[in-house]
Design an enzyme around this catalytic site. Structure first.
Site, PDB file in Angstrom:
ATOM      1  N   ASP A   1       0.821  -1.215   0.000  1.00  0.00           N
ATOM      2  CA  ASP A   1       0.000   0.000   0.000  1.00  0.00           C
ATOM      3  C   ASP A   1       0.849   1.257   0.000  1.00  0.00           C
ATOM      4  OD1 ASP A   1      -2.222  -1.540  -0.080  1.00  0.00           O
ATOM      5  OD2 ASP A   1      -2.986  -1.012   1.900  1.00  0.00           O
TER       6      ASP A   1
ATOM      7  N   TYR B   1     -10.054  -0.819   3.149  1.00  0.00           N
ATOM      8  CA  TYR B   1      -9.413  -0.795   4.449  1.00  0.00           C
ATOM      9  C   TYR B   1      -9.040   0.614   4.889  1.00  0.00           C
ATOM     10  CZ  TYR B   1      -7.923  -4.598   7.467  1.00  0.00           C
ATOM     11  OH  TYR B   1      -7.850  -5.537   8.454  1.00  0.00           O
TER      12      TYR B   1
HETATM   13 CU   LIG Z   1      -6.745  -7.462   7.937  1.00  0.00          CU
END
Ligand SMILES: [Cu+2]
Length: 631
Positions: free
Chosen positions: A294, A377
């Site tokens: 990320d 997320y």
């Molecule tokens: Cu996770």
């Protein structure tokens, strides 16, 4: 608020970024074929920074990573805000990170693809009701389509109604692969229809009717906060630091010091989370390649949230605004990106003596934080400073589990069934902190400390004795270390030039609170690419250009860049400027309770003084005022 640029480490402002983009376009004759992959502050070399004094002229410059789509080459340049070109070089073999603009183009191409539309229609789904994401290949690319191009693949989810939680409805067996630089859909992978799980997973307040209430709890500081913000410089209690921000790493802390009596003592030159990789552990089609960096493949700072008063942070808040450059050169400002506030942290210390006299101190901590949203997320990066000299980093992991649908004929030993037919694959979130500590200066060494009992005998006559052993980590090859909690192992950065009042070198220790063993095999694609995750500690001799533990360009990289390569040099680490790299994180075996939105999971580490102060810095903290503390 947007701070005025006054210091060499101040993040590039929106105005500066716009200037950089314009200067770079002219200087390097960039056109529509070129994308701005990354525009970062060119931080002054550490040696140059040491000589800079408040009021000295500023020499502002940006490191610009340019991706030429027509030739598939990365060039890195450094350009001054005064227009001076300091360098511009092709980086052989490098591939650009994935840019948001490219992701948007890829998704549009997939939506328009007739094969995709037909495959969706066979499943009774309209393309308009599909959510797509772009994921790099974190595993082998199928040979038929692998010719070295940058490729992205797109898992899909169904949105049955507006506002539905799409992750409850993964469209199994269907993926498209897009060549990022041409926008061509190079493959549509259809393994056949797998029923789309249908149990909705609402979480919006107006959908769940959330009705569990508590009485109000307000944090009020009538005299204002006890920290001072001056541009990007922050002072709180005896601490001082400079907040920084980078498009790739997000939140950065510079020049962390603590005032010990009359002396301002240096602790850290620069601290950041330099990489974050999420390897997935389910071998199913459509999941096994979900291994993404990320930070290094997207630029975590790109996803920085604009925070909301009273929700993301509570109390007397001060915010800092940041700006990032998109691939097309558009400068995007993010207001209220970095939050600073104080939190009550329970008692700092207490003792009731034999006469019944009570001394107690309340503890307070200073918090600087930011939150990013990367697809499903959320990651909150929280740095805490405490009154006893402790520094803590905490990542707050929340958001929605990544999901896939279960083939009724399949077995899934590497996933948790969350709802009937809905699977959440096992995965890890592995962070790597880059901690450039300078303990009372740059001449530092690192020792490994362990507790050890001698066998019964002259050294241990009664059988309960134990000692601590200190092993100097003399060079990089022996300084790649793993945790050993049963031996109470920790690592301490010491300054051999400075002894404390009892003659021991002053030091600062890293407490590895959340180690996690990497599950991917070292020879897997992701294992090679994220080799830093196989040790919880690496130590390197400081080098200006060693910034990211998996190397500068992890996207489709063959592997072993960064720490494994640098440390082959086996540079000496004794009495030198050292950098600690700490890998930590969480092995996330999803729970049904992580659904539909995962409650915050906290992982991080502590840095604590060890023999650095003569006594507890908390002793100097005044008692609470009588008004707040009565019987
Ligand atoms: Cu996770």
């Amino acid at each position: 608020m947007a701070a005025v640029t006054r210091h060499p480490l101040d993040p590039l402002s929106a105005a500066e970024l716009r200037t950089v983009v314009a200067l770079a376009r002219t200087a390097w004759t960039l056109d529509h074929r070129h994308l701005f992959a990354m525009v970062q502050l060119e931080e002054p070399a550490k040696a140059a920074l040491a000589g800079w004094r408040d009021g000295d002229p500023l020499d502002r410059a940006a490191r610009v990573t340019v991706w030429d789509r027509s030739t598939a080459t990365v060039s890195e340049g450094v350009i001054g805000l005064d227009g001076s070109v300091r360098r511009y070089d092709v980086v052989p073999g490098a591939l650009s990170p994935v840019l948001a603009t490219e992701g948007d183009e890829a998704i549009a191409a997939v939506r328009a693809d007739e094969r995709v539309r037909a495959a969706l229609a066979r499943r009774g789904i309209d393309v308009a009701d599909v959510h797509l994401e772009t994921w790099p290949f974190g595993a082998h690319i199928p040979e038929a389509i692998d010719d070295g191009r940058r490729l992205i693949w797109t898992p899909m989810w169904h949105r049955p109604t507006e506002g539905a939680n799409v992750y409850a409805h993964p469209i199994g067996g269907l993926r498209a692969v897009v060549a990022l630089d041409t926008g061509e859909v190079v493959a549509v992978e259809d393994d056949g229809e797998i029923p789309v799980p249908r149990t909705p997973a609402p979480y919006r307040a107006d959908q769940t009717g959330a009705d569990v209430h508590l009485t109000s709890l307000d944090i009020v500081q009538p005299e204002g906060p006890s920290f001072q913000v001056d541009g990007w410089a922050v002072g709180w209690e005896r601490w001082a630091l400079r907040v920084g921000f980078d498009q790739r790493e997000g939140l950065v802390l510079h020049a962390v010091t603590f005032r010990d009596g009359d002396e301002v003592r240096r602790i850290a030159h620069r601290m950041s989370i330099a990489e974050l990789v999420i390897p997935y552990g389910d071998p199913s089609e459509g999941v096994y390649r979900k291994n993404a960096f990320d930070t290094g493949e997207f630029g975590l700072g790109n996803f920085t949230n604009s925070l909301t008063l009273g929700c993301d942070c509570l109390g007397e808040i001060r915010y800092l605004d940041v700006a990032v450059t998109d691939g097309d050169g558009t400068v995007r400002e993010v207001g209220n990106a970095i939050c600073m506030h104080e939190e009550d942290f329970g008692i700092l210390w207490k003792h009731t003596d034999e006469l019944g006299h009570v001394e107690v101190r309340r503890g307070r901590r200073f918090v600087v934080s930011s939150i990013v949203t990367v697809n499903n997320y959320e990651y909150g990066y929280f740095w805490y400073l405490y009154q006893d000299g402790t520094i803590e980093f905490e990542a707050k992991l929340t958001g929605i589990l990544l999901t896939m649908s279960a083939d009724p004929d399949g077995t899934y030993p590497s996933s948790t069934e969350i709802e009937p037919g809905l699977l959440a694959p096992y995965h890890q979130h592995i962070f790597c902190a880059r901690l450039d500590l300078d303990v009372d200066g740059t001449g530092n060494s690192v020792v490994e400390v362990e507790a050890k009992a001698h066998p019964q005998g002259p050294d241990n006559p009664h059988g309960a004795a134990y000692v601590t052993t200190e092993t100097l980590l003399e060079s990089e090859a022996v300084a790649a270390r793993d945790v050993d909690p049963l031996a109470n192992r920790y690592w301490k950065v010491i300054n051999p030039h400075r002894s404390n009042h009892v003659g021991n070198p002053v030091g600062w220790k890293l407490v590895a609170s959340h180690p996690t063993g990497a599950m991917a095999l070292p020879e897997s694609v992701i294992g090679r690419r994220a080799a830093f995750m196989y040790h919880q500690l690496w130590v390197t001799a400081y080098a200006d250009d060693e910034r990211y533990p998996a190397g500068d360009y992890p996207f489709q990289h063959p592997g072993h860049a960064g720490l494994p390569t640098w440390t082959k040099a086996d540079r000496p680490l004794v009495d030198t400027d050292v950098v600690l790299w700490h890998s930590f994180g969480v092995n996330h075996v999803p729970r049904t309770e992580d659904w539909p939105v995962m409650p915050v999971e906290r992982v991080g580490f502590h840095l604590k003084p060890v023999g650095f102060f003569r006594r507890s810095p908390g002793i100097d903290v005044a008692p609470p005022s009588a008004a707040h503390c009565h019987h």
